[in-house]
Write a protein that holds these residues in place. Structure first.
Motif, PDB file in Angstrom:
ATOM      1  N   VAL A 132       0.842  -1.198   0.000  1.00 33.39           N
ATOM      2  CA  VAL A 132       0.000   0.000   0.000  1.00 33.39           C
ATOM      3  C   VAL A 132       0.879   1.250   0.000  1.00 33.39           C
ATOM      4  CG1 VAL A 132      -1.988  -1.068   1.136  1.00 33.39           C
ATOM      5  CG2 VAL A 132      -0.196  -0.023   2.524  1.00 33.39           C
ATOM      6  N   ARG A 133       0.363   2.307  -0.621  1.00 30.32           N
ATOM      7  CA  ARG A 133       1.045   3.602  -0.626  1.00 30.32           C
ATOM      8  C   ARG A 133       0.043   4.670  -0.236  1.00 30.32           C
ATOM      9  NH1 ARG A 133       1.295   2.408  -5.974  1.00 30.32           N
ATOM     10  NH2 ARG A 133       0.257   4.380  -6.396  1.00 30.32           N
ATOM     11  N   VAL A 134       0.529   5.735   0.390  1.00 29.62           N
ATOM     12  CA  VAL A 134      -0.278   6.927   0.591  1.00 29.62           C
ATOM     13  C   VAL A 134       0.402   8.044  -0.181  1.00 29.62           C
ATOM     14  CG1 VAL A 134      -1.162   8.610   2.234  1.00 29.62           C
ATOM     15  CG2 VAL A 134      -1.088   6.198   2.860  1.00 29.62           C
ATOM     16  N   GLU A 135      -0.380   8.789  -0.970  1.00 32.04           N
ATOM     17  CA  GLU A 135       0.207   9.807  -1.842  1.00 32.04           C
ATOM     18  C   GLU A 135      -0.851  10.845  -2.200  1.00 32.04           C
ATOM     19  OE1 GLU A 135       1.341   7.281  -5.046  1.00 32.04           O
ATOM     20  OE2 GLU A 135      -0.702   7.118  -5.815  1.00 32.04           O
ATOM     21  N   PRO A 136      -0.430  11.979  -2.765  1.00 33.39           N
ATOM     22  CA  PRO A 136      -1.400  12.993  -3.189  1.00 33.39           C
ATOM     23  C   PRO A 136      -2.294  12.454  -4.301  1.00 33.39           C
ATOM     24  CG  PRO A 136       0.828  13.905  -3.148  1.00 33.39           C
ATOM     25  CD  PRO A 136       0.959  12.428  -2.975  1.00 33.39           C
ATOM     26  N   SER A 137      -3.548  12.888  -4.328  1.00 29.64           N
ATOM     27  CA  SER A 137      -4.481  12.437  -5.363  1.00 29.64           C
ATOM     28  C   SER A 137      -4.239  13.131  -6.700  1.00 29.64           C
ATOM     29  CB  SER A 137      -5.923  12.735  -4.937  1.00 29.64           C
ATOM     30  OG  SER A 137      -6.246  12.091  -3.736  1.00 29.64           O
ATOM     31  N   PHE A 138      -3.619  14.315  -6.639  1.00 30.77           N
ATOM     32  CA  PHE A 138      -3.513  15.122  -7.860  1.00 30.77           C
ATOM     33  C   PHE A 138      -2.068  15.438  -8.199  1.00 30.77           C
ATOM     34  CE2 PHE A 138      -7.509  16.094  -5.728  1.00 30.77           C
ATOM     35  CZ  PHE A 138      -8.409  15.715  -6.719  1.00 30.77           C
ATOM     36  N   ASP A 139      -1.809  15.620  -9.508  1.00 34.01           N
ATOM     37  CA  ASP A 139      -0.496  16.038  -9.979  1.00 34.01           C
ATOM     38  C   ASP A 139      -0.342  17.541  -9.794  1.00 34.01           C
ATOM     39  OD1 ASP A 139       0.754  13.680 -10.807  1.00 34.01           O
ATOM     40  OD2 ASP A 139      -0.503  13.609 -12.603  1.00 34.01           O
TER      41      ASP A 139
ATOM     42  N   GLU B 161     -10.933  12.951   1.289  1.00 35.77           N
ATOM     43  CA  GLU B 161     -11.397  14.332   1.087  1.00 35.77           C
ATOM     44  C   GLU B 161     -10.267  15.340   1.173  1.00 35.77           C
ATOM     45  OE1 GLU B 161     -14.642  15.057   3.749  1.00 35.77           O
ATOM     46  OE2 GLU B 161     -16.108  14.288   2.296  1.00 35.77           O
ATOM     47  N   ASP B 162      -9.132  14.943   1.747  1.00 37.07           N
ATOM     48  CA  ASP B 162      -8.031  15.902   1.888  1.00 37.07           C
ATOM     49  C   ASP B 162      -7.049  15.810   0.727  1.00 37.07           C
ATOM     50  OD1 ASP B 162      -6.812  13.518   2.364  1.00 37.07           O
ATOM     51  OD2 ASP B 162      -5.770  14.153   4.181  1.00 37.07           O
ATOM     52  N   ALA B 163      -7.503  15.271  -0.431  1.00 39.50           N
ATOM     53  CA  ALA B 163      -6.682  15.229  -1.650  1.00 39.50           C
ATOM     54  C   ALA B 163      -5.502  14.267  -1.542  1.00 39.50           C
ATOM     55  CB  ALA B 163      -6.202  16.629  -2.039  1.00 39.50           C
ATOM     56  N   THR B 164      -5.610  13.294  -0.659  1.00 35.36           N
ATOM     57  CA  THR B 164      -4.639  12.199  -0.655  1.00 35.36           C
ATOM     58  C   THR B 164      -5.375  10.921  -1.006  1.00 35.36           C
ATOM     59  OG1 THR B 164      -4.981  11.677   1.686  1.00 35.36           O
ATOM     60  CG2 THR B 164      -3.267  13.292   1.161  1.00 35.36           C
ATOM     61  N   ARG B 165      -4.612   9.902  -1.360  1.00 34.17           N
ATOM     62  CA  ARG B 165      -5.238   8.619  -1.651  1.00 34.17           C
ATOM     63  C   ARG B 165      -4.393   7.481  -1.111  1.00 34.17           C
ATOM     64  NH1 ARG B 165      -4.289   8.199  -8.257  1.00 34.17           N
ATOM     65  NH2 ARG B 165      -2.111   7.517  -8.166  1.00 34.17           N
ATOM     66  N   LEU B 166      -5.045   6.362  -0.861  1.00 38.11           N
ATOM     67  CA  LEU B 166      -4.382   5.132  -0.450  1.00 38.11           C
ATOM     68  C   LEU B 166      -4.469   4.181  -1.638  1.00 38.11           C
ATOM     69  CD1 LEU B 166      -3.190   3.314   1.887  1.00 38.11           C
ATOM     70  CD2 LEU B 166      -5.542   2.574   2.282  1.00 38.11           C
ATOM     71  N   ALA B 167      -3.310   3.714  -2.123  1.00 32.51           N
ATOM     72  CA  ALA B 167      -3.282   2.815  -3.274  1.00 32.51           C
ATOM     73  C   ALA B 167      -2.902   1.416  -2.822  1.00 32.51           C
ATOM     74  CB  ALA B 167      -2.278   3.327  -4.307  1.00 32.51           C
ATOM     75  N   PHE B 168      -3.683   0.435  -3.269  1.00 40.12           N
ATOM     76  CA  PHE B 168      -3.331  -0.964  -3.058  1.00 40.12           C
ATOM     77  C   PHE B 168      -2.715  -1.470  -4.354  1.00 40.12           C
ATOM     78  CE2 PHE B 168      -4.623  -5.490  -3.507  1.00 40.12           C
ATOM     79  CZ  PHE B 168      -3.780  -6.012  -2.540  1.00 40.12           C
ATOM     80  N   ASN B 169      -1.435  -1.814  -4.303  1.00 37.83           N
ATOM     81  CA  ASN B 169      -0.693  -2.259  -5.483  1.00 37.83           C
ATOM     82  C   ASN B 169      -0.314  -3.717  -5.294  1.00 37.83           C
ATOM     83  OD1 ASN B 169       2.046  -2.678  -7.004  1.00 37.83           O
ATOM     84  ND2 ASN B 169       1.136  -0.833  -7.897  1.00 37.83           N
ATOM     85  N   ASP B 170      -0.502  -4.521  -6.358  1.00 33.81           N
ATOM     86  CA  ASP B 170      -0.288  -5.958  -6.186  1.00 33.81           C
ATOM     87  C   ASP B 170       0.061  -6.618  -7.514  1.00 33.81           C
ATOM     88  OD1 ASP B 170      -0.258  -8.532  -5.214  1.00 33.81           O
ATOM     89  OD2 ASP B 170      -2.439  -8.722  -5.134  1.00 33.81           O
ATOM     90  N   THR B 171       1.348  -6.785  -7.764  1.00 37.53           N
ATOM     91  CA  THR B 171       1.812  -7.340  -9.037  1.00 37.53           C
ATOM     92  C   THR B 171       1.117  -8.650  -9.381  1.00 37.53           C
ATOM     93  OG1 THR B 171       3.983  -6.377  -8.639  1.00 37.53           O
ATOM     94  CG2 THR B 171       3.852  -8.103 -10.313  1.00 37.53           C
ATOM     95  N   ARG B 172       1.088  -9.578  -8.445  1.00 37.27           N
ATOM     96  CA  ARG B 172       0.619 -10.923  -8.781  1.00 37.27           C
ATOM     97  C   ARG B 172      -0.880 -11.131  -8.584  1.00 37.27           C
ATOM     98  NH1 ARG B 172       4.894 -15.151  -6.395  1.00 37.27           N
ATOM     99  NH2 ARG B 172       3.583 -16.572  -7.564  1.00 37.27           N
ATOM    100  N   LYS B 173      -1.586 -10.102  -8.155  1.00 39.22           N
ATOM    101  CA  LYS B 173      -3.060 -10.167  -8.060  1.00 39.22           C
ATOM    102  C   LYS B 173      -3.578 -11.208  -7.071  1.00 39.22           C
ATOM    103  CE  LYS B 173      -3.740  -8.741 -12.895  1.00 39.22           C
ATOM    104  NZ  LYS B 173      -4.070  -9.214 -14.247  1.00 39.22           N
TER     105      LYS B 173
END
Length: 278
Positions: free
Chosen positions: A84-91, A110-122
């Motif tokens: 998982v990553r936490v990062e800004p939602s916008f460029d 709502e604060d313009a950040t997002r949590l991304a779930f990344n998973d190469t092998r699914k």
DNA sequence: CCTGAAACCTGTCTGC
DNA sequence: TGCAGACAGGTTTCAG
């Protein structure tokens, strides 16, 4: 990357990381990029229930990440390659940031950040449930809790007649052990991974109990293990005694570490320090 | 109850 | 260089 120490490290960072913390954030929208990532409920139900939900807390149980919401609970299992990553939602130009390669699920706050779930092998899975017990009910004890005593381990080992390594990897027997920490604990305890669980002496069980707690605590202290391309940041790989050290000397006796397969898993051990019969 | 094989997936590394 | 095969921190399901 995900055994107990790696998941614990992630959970601590989500709860109170350097530059962010999830509790208090409110979900605005959700982007499901790979349907099979979602274990429960179905897509439409999941996507409509999450907006407006607020994160109340972040916890770990075994290898599961728990995001407690004001209503319901999100569970994330990283399996083999999840992260998982936490990062800004916008460029910088104000547009929504493109998803990264292998991103499977994005939670926008709502604060313009997002949590991304990344998973190469699914293999990773996410659940949204009212009560986490629905998913966690079959998990064994937490190895670092006070409830997990040496006598509880002894009783469990005696109850079964299985090879000790696959038994330790069984999440209904003990929650959180994976291939790395199991190999490391068995070496520290001087126990062959294929020993029959009900054949361990009381002394061996005591050593195994202490070894399990030791390698997990050290793993957490080092922020987990980083191997290959998957996990970054942890340092426990610098302290491996046997894991992926085929042909290198055993840190105790100098004998070359060997690799065999036990219970379908690559298994590393010292043939001298971990004899099959004691 | 226990074990092993296969499935779910993508990527990397090794050896011919 | 190309390609086949092994292997990867996990879990579930099925056959014997």
């Amino acid at each position: 990357m995900p055994e107990l120490p790696e998941v614990e490290t992630i959970v601590r960072n989500l709860r109170e990381g350097e530059n962010f913390s999830l509790p208090g954030r409110k979900i605005q929208s959700v982007d499901l990029l790979w349907d099979r990532t979602l274990a429960f409920p179905e897509r439409e139900n999941f996507l409509t229930r999450l907006p407006e939900r607020q994160v109340a807390g972040v916890e770990r149980r075994g290898k599961y990440i728990l995001l407690r919401l004001d209503q319901g609970c999100l569970l994330i299992h990283l399996r083999m390659s999840g992260d998982v990553r936490v990062e800004p939602s916008f460029d910088v130009d104000g547009g929504r940031r493109a998803s990264a390669l292998h991103d499977r699920l994005l939670f926008y706050f709502e604060d313009a950040t997002r949590l991304a779930f990344n998973d190469t092998r699914k293999f990773g899975r996410v659940w949204l449930v009212d009560s986490p017990d629905q998913v966690l009910k079959d998990l064994g004890p937490e190895p670092l809790s006070e409830d997990f005593t040496a006598s509880l381990l002894a009783e469990g080992l005696r109850k079964h007649k299985r090879q000790v390594k696959p038994l330790l990897l069984d999440q209904s027997f003990l929650a959180g052990m994976g291939n790395i920490y199991t190999d490391e604990a068995l070496h520290l305890a001087g126990i062959h991974p294929a020993r029959q669980s009900d054949s361990l002496t009381e002394e061996e069980v005591d050593r195994l109990w202490a070894a399990i707690r030791h390698v997990l605590s050290e793993g957490i202290r080092q922020n987990g293990s980083s191997i290959d391309w998957v996990y970054r940041g942890g340092g426990f790989q610098n302290y491996f005694r046997v894991y992926r050290r085929v042909g290198l000397p055993c840190p105790v006796c100098g004998t070359k570490i060997v690799r065999v397969v036990v219970g379908q898993r690559g298994t590393h051990f010292c043939p001298l320090c971990q004899p099959l019969r004691s």
